[in-house]
Design an enzyme around this catalytic site. Sequence first.
Site, short mmCIF file in Angstrom:
data_model
loop_
_atom_site.label_atom_id
_atom_site.label_comp_id
_atom_site.label_asym_id
_atom_site.label_seq_id
_atom_site.Cartn_x
_atom_site.Cartn_y
_atom_site.Cartn_z
N SER A 236 0.78 -1.24 0.00
CA SER A 236 0.00 0.00 0.00
C SER A 236 0.81 1.29 0.00
O SER A 236 0.25 2.37 -0.05
CB SER A 236 -0.97 0.02 1.18
OG SER A 236 -0.26 0.02 2.41
N LYS A 281 -5.08 4.64 9.05
CA LYS A 281 -4.03 5.38 8.38
C LYS A 281 -4.33 6.88 8.39
O LYS A 281 -3.42 7.70 8.57
CB LYS A 281 -3.86 4.89 6.94
CG LYS A 281 -3.37 3.45 6.86
CD LYS A 281 -3.21 2.97 5.43
CE LYS A 281 -2.66 1.56 5.40
NZ LYS A 281 -2.44 1.07 4.02
#
Length: 340
Positions: A236, A281
């Site tokens: 990611s 995140k």
Amino acid sequence: MVSALLVAVFGLLGAFVKVPYVALGPGPTYDTLGELTLQEGSAAEEVISIGEGPEVFPPDGQLRMTTVSVTTELSLFGALGLWGSGRYALAPEEEFYPPDRTQEDVENENRQAFETSQTSAESAALRHLGYPTFVSVGQVVADGPSDGVLEPGDRILSVHGTETVDDRQVQNSLTETAPGDEVRVVVSRDGEERTETVTLGANEGRSHGFLGIVPVTEPEVDFDIDIELSEVGGPSAGLIFALAIVDKLEDGDLTGGATVAGTGEITSDGRVGPIGGIQFKMRAAREEGATVFLVPADNCVEAVPHAPDGLRLVRVETLAGAVDSLESLADGGDDAPTCG
């Protein structure tokens, strides 16, 4: 006495008996434009360093890649405590560590995905900057159709009559084939051009033939790019890596001096894919001072209700789109696409 005994037993069970869950929460973030001390007592090193050759432009702001922490070996009380804090969510352990694979297997897979994301990020960034590319054999599937015929590192010149400068062209060249067909693969190995014949195999979920390799698009450059992050897994970080490379090699400042964070897988041709754990995140990014967060388009619906105050969500589908959005924001514009 009975009640006290029951309480004691419950306390012991809650404190020491492990539950089949993991806790997901905000993980560390890393400024890909900055430096990082890899070992205590050692000198700081650039997270992304560019070898000698091209001019490198020093950035002013930050481009932070974000991660999700995964806490395992939870006791009942430990799991309840993390969940009750509001910063963590619980998920079945088997979703992250399937019973048919060891924890070491999963960690190796995550490490490999991280390394692949670095390669894809480099290719996407350098293609965006106009550098030429070529395709090589990244991996050969063990006991697959190309095992013993092609080798990792072979430069693929054409497959089934189709010239290749992109790994997608390798896949597209096989769409009209079937398992059992023979195809010619022209490669360059140790500077020598050679033509190999591969009998295609079958692969579950595909009707066309299976070559049994992982093709990788690589930039045609005479300098190296090194990414110094060894304790992170998964794919990611690809988008942020690619943006950091572009920012260093292109005159200007993508961040406008601000702290920008984000996430997203990236392909070698610059397409951005969705990831997991985006709510954690975003929280970690905001706590590090980020004011802009780059969100893969397919994650927008999930991201909006969890966005922290003061964090602008910019929807991203491609590397080029992310660059355009950041340049617009850095120039004071307000036309970057947003989630919601």
